[in-house]
Design an enzyme around this catalytic site. Structure first.
Site, short mmCIF file in Angstrom:
data_model
loop_
_atom_site.label_atom_id
_atom_site.label_comp_id
_atom_site.label_asym_id
_atom_site.label_seq_id
_atom_site.Cartn_x
_atom_site.Cartn_y
_atom_site.Cartn_z
N ASP A 88 88.49 55.82 88.45
CA ASP A 88 88.02 56.31 89.75
C ASP A 88 89.22 56.91 90.48
O ASP A 88 90.32 56.37 90.41
CB ASP A 88 87.50 55.15 90.60
CG ASP A 88 86.15 54.63 90.13
OD1 ASP A 88 85.67 55.05 89.07
OD2 ASP A 88 85.58 53.77 90.83
N HIS A 145 90.61 53.43 81.78
CA HIS A 145 89.79 53.41 80.57
C HIS A 145 90.12 54.59 79.66
O HIS A 145 90.84 55.51 80.04
CB HIS A 145 88.31 53.41 80.96
CG HIS A 145 87.87 52.18 81.68
ND1 HIS A 145 87.05 51.23 81.12
CD2 HIS A 145 88.15 51.74 82.93
CE1 HIS A 145 86.84 50.26 82.00
NE2 HIS A 145 87.50 50.55 83.10
N SER A 247 98.05 53.82 91.79
CA SER A 247 98.91 54.84 91.21
C SER A 247 98.16 56.01 90.67
O SER A 247 97.15 56.42 91.21
CB SER A 247 99.84 54.26 90.17
OG SER A 247 100.96 55.11 90.10
#
Length: 285
Positions: A88, A145, A247
């Protein structure tokens, strides 16, 4: 360096501040961790309806920050057709790698060789390919991911600074993503090689991978690690790591991926969302 925010970052002891933040974030003292979590949720309007656990169930602020989501919260696009977003966040920049250079912000670039710890041979594999830089804001889900299926070939830990990685800093600090501390993971997929680079930032207290656990952060030297054939294989959408305080992820692909036309700098993305389309045939097809 007229911007006071940028000046302050140059003046501050990045690693010392990050170590201090890490101590607070890792504390399991009930009153401290509960106060930190609730104030953070209020300050950044974190959507807890997607979280798999209620606020009181987290052992520490780090446990909350790396929270898992409810099953089905992030549907996965068809990985046979698409490269998916690894996280995200917001697209900082997205485009092609030309003459080894990656666009950072207006008037600023860095090289794939710099990003990958000074390995020009490895960087050449991505010449003419594509890159995407995704910034994870404080309120975002902070697990990273796989953007595609792949076998882990190796990792490179690169020591460096810990500047903030927001857009203001990207526009004012040269070589930002190739300057900050980072962990580059190299994968071999059915359509070629790709890299997922987890970039540290100011007060980031650590980077963790599913294969190696917590990286020894703030180290002074490059660390290379090679993995044997078939030791770690992942499907698209599998978790590969997480940030302990926010980050950026930089993806690099060999030629064979085209980003979807609707995406440009500043656009929001969610993990699992289609980000690019494969134009390289699958190996053996």
């Amino acid at each position: 360096m007229a911007n006071p925010f940028i000046w302050l970052q140059h003046a501050l002891p990045h690693h010392g501040i990050s170590r201090l933040a890490g101590r607070f974030a890792g504390s399991e003292t009930p009153w401290l961790k509960d106060r930190l979590i609730r104030r953070f949720i209020d300050a950044y309007d974190v959507d807890m309806t997607e979280a798999a656990r209620p606020v009181e169930a987290y052992a520490s602020f780090n446990d909350f920050f790396t929270r898992e989501l409810k099953p089905g919260a992030r549907p996965l696009a068809d990985a046979e057709e698409f490269v998916v977003s690894p996280a995200d966040g917001a697209i900082s920049q997205i485009g092609h790698i030309e003459e080894g250079r990656i666009f950072q912000a207006k008037g600023r670039e860095f090289t794939a060789t710099q990003l990958l710890g000074g390995d020009p041979e490895l960087a050449r594999r991505f010449e003419g390919g594509t890159f995407a830089t995704i910034y994870l804001s404080p309120k975002d889900y902070h697990r990273v991911h796989m953007p595609a299926a792949g076998e882990l070939l190796g990792t490179i830990y690169v020591p460096g600074d810990l500047f903030s990685v927001n857009q203001v800093t990207a526009e004012n600090v040269d070589d930002l993503f190739a300057r900050n501390e980072r962990l580059a993971a190299l994968f071999d997929g059915p359509r070629g090689c790709f890299a997922s680079v987890m970039v540290g930032a100011m007060i980031v207290a650590g980077i963790e991978t599913v294969w190696g656990g917590r990286e020894a952060a703030h180290a002074p030297h490059l660390r290379h690690r090679t993995f044997s054939d078939g030791e770690h294989n992942f499907a698209a959408g599998d978790e590969m790591g997480r940030f302990f305080l926010g980050s950026t992820v930089v993806l690099l692909f060999e030629p064979g991926v085209e980003w979807l036309e609707q995406f440009s700098a500043g656009d929001s993305v969610r993990m699992g969302q289609a980000l690019g389309r494969w134009v390289q045939p699958k190996a053996g097809a």
